[in-house]
Write an enzyme that holds these catalytic residues in place. Structure first.
Site, mmCIF file in Angstrom:
data_model
loop_
_atom_site.group_PDB
_atom_site.id
_atom_site.type_symbol
_atom_site.label_atom_id
_atom_site.label_comp_id
_atom_site.label_asym_id
_atom_site.label_seq_id
_atom_site.Cartn_x
_atom_site.Cartn_y
_atom_site.Cartn_z
ATOM 1 N N GLU A 106 1.176 -0.959 -0.506
ATOM 2 C CA GLU A 106 -0.415 0.111 0.306
ATOM 3 C C GLU A 106 0.649 1.220 0.121
ATOM 4 O O GLU A 106 1.488 0.921 0.775
ATOM 5 C CB GLU A 106 -1.075 -0.114 0.920
ATOM 6 C CG GLU A 106 -1.478 0.885 2.234
ATOM 7 C CD GLU A 106 -2.492 1.244 3.084
ATOM 8 O OE1 GLU A 106 -1.403 0.566 3.832
ATOM 9 O OE2 GLU A 106 -3.066 2.012 3.248
ATOM 10 N N ASN B 208 -6.892 6.662 -1.773
ATOM 11 C CA ASN B 208 -5.925 5.431 -1.638
ATOM 12 C C ASN B 208 -5.896 3.922 -2.462
ATOM 13 O O ASN B 208 -7.172 3.749 -2.023
ATOM 14 C CB ASN B 208 -6.100 5.063 -0.219
ATOM 15 C CG ASN B 208 -4.737 3.903 0.682
ATOM 16 O OD1 ASN B 208 -3.898 3.825 -0.298
ATOM 17 N ND2 ASN B 208 -5.159 3.743 2.173
ATOM 18 N N CYS C 147 -4.631 -2.773 2.749
ATOM 19 C CA CYS C 147 -4.489 -2.724 3.983
ATOM 20 C C CYS C 147 -5.760 -3.270 4.713
ATOM 21 O O CYS C 147 -6.210 -4.532 4.889
ATOM 22 C CB CYS C 147 -3.575 -1.907 4.397
ATOM 23 S SG CYS C 147 -3.066 -1.972 5.830
HETATM 24 N N1 CDT Z 1 -2.269 0.988 6.246
HETATM 25 C C1 CDT Z 1 -3.675 0.598 7.770
HETATM 26 O O1 CDT Z 1 -4.848 0.486 6.759
HETATM 27 N N2 CDT Z 1 -3.517 0.183 8.762
HETATM 28 C C2 CDT Z 1 -4.319 -0.039 9.627
HETATM 29 C C3 CDT Z 1 -3.732 0.228 10.505
HETATM 30 C C4 CDT Z 1 -4.426 -0.056 11.764
HETATM 31 S S1 CDT Z 1 -5.581 1.218 12.156
HETATM 32 C C5 CDT Z 1 -5.463 2.258 12.354
HETATM 33 C C6 CDT Z 1 -4.774 -2.150 9.645
HETATM 34 O O2 CDT Z 1 -5.685 -2.363 9.260
HETATM 35 O O3 CDT Z 1 -3.487 -2.431 8.947
#
Ligand code: CDT
Length: 304
Positions: A43, A102, A164
């Protein structure tokens, strides 16, 4: 089908696109030299994970976004893909007029974009949170994707994408599985220590694999997951990039928290046994009993 995942180590805020794209080109060459035909990158692959900061200067914010794809700086990756005959998934921040997404794209071995996805589950906050040691401000920078969860024909194979946080939600994969997806590609940036109290440091990696493995098994597909890993601008991000089989098993996993290619020759017929039996959707799914999934956003505590 021979696929690879290109995990990417930390990218500094000061790193140029040219430097980062050169790293991605090296990873693509490595994957191609092993015989892989598709590569998953993480990502927001082209820059540091900027949503960890509350950036107020609009010009600085815009500097993290791409206005065209490929652009001048990303074109070498597309040219190399064409030269090597290798397709790829690439995550990046997309500026579409005034709208910020995104985004990930699917580029085929001829260097053409054959698919686009815009992240739907946008995690974190729109403003910095008091008491949080690590901020996660994706809601400040990105609007909810407007393309659904499309699946794309890539030769014999159907490829879907998510980004993600999407990988934690069963609905993400089920919508693609109902389009007979064979391979889901996903890139991620997951910090350890997020939240007011923080959670035990082993859990983010556990939850990563738990989500990916359950998804692959329950949706009879392969999953190729690429992390941006390591200590980036002082924040630790999990690695654990992997390729998961429809059995739910991790076929191969990255060992480092840096630039690293992993690859696997996937037997795409492995899903057939499940699709024809325990997960034969036509025979066993009961959508008439799943109404709440689309009717409700949250759990209801109203009297039963
Ligand atoms: N980039 C991304 O979506 N990261 C989230 C981080 C935790 S939620 C704040 C994830 O789900 O891995």
């Amino acid at each position: 089908m021979h696929i690879a995942v290109a995990q990417v180590g930390p990218i500094a805020r000061s790193d140029t696109r040219a430097r980062t794209v050169a790293r991605l080109c090296e990873l693509l060459k490595d994957a191609a030299s092993r015989g892989a035909k598709w590569v998953t990158f993480p990502e927001l692959t082209l820059t540091t994970f900027f949503p960890r900061w509350s950036i107020e200067d609009p010009r600085e914010v815009r500097s993290f976004f791409e206005t065209e794809m490929p652009g001048k700086e990303t074109r070498p990756l597309f040219d190399l893909a064409r030269e090597l005959g290798v397709g790829f998934y690439l995550g990046y921040a997309e500026l579409d007029g005034e709208r910020q997404f995104n985004t990930s794209i699917l580029v085929d071995g001829g260097g053409s974009i054959i698919g686009k996805y815009r992240k739907i589950h946008i995690p974190g906050d729109a403003q910095s949170q008091d008491g949080y040691p690590i901020q996660h401000l994706e809601k400040k920078y990105f609007q909810v994707g407007d393309l659904g969860f499309p699946v794309f024909d890539a030769g014999e194979t159907r490829i879907g994408m998510c980004i993600c946080n999407d990988r934690r939600w069963p609905e993400t994969y089920r919508v693609m599985s109902l389009q007979a997806v064979d391979l889901v590609m996903v890139g991620y940036n997951t910090p350890t220590g997020y939240g007011r109290l923080g959670e035990p440091r082993h859990l983010p990696l556990l939850h990563n694999h738990l989500s990916l493995q359950a998804a692959a098994y329950q949706n009879t597909c392969w999953v190729a997951a690429a992390a941006k890993a390591g200590v980036e601008e002082g924040i630790h991000m999990i690695g654990g990039s992997c390729i998961v089989a429809p059995t739910g098993e991790i076929a191969v996993q990255a060992l480092s928290e840096d630039d690293e290619v992993i690859n696997y020759v996937c037997d795409m017929s492995l899903a057939d046994g499940y699709r024809g039996n325990i997960f034969n959707y036509e025979r066993h799914r009961r959508p008439e009993h799943y109404r709440a999934i689309v009717d409700r956003v949250g759990a209801s505590r109203s009297p039963l």
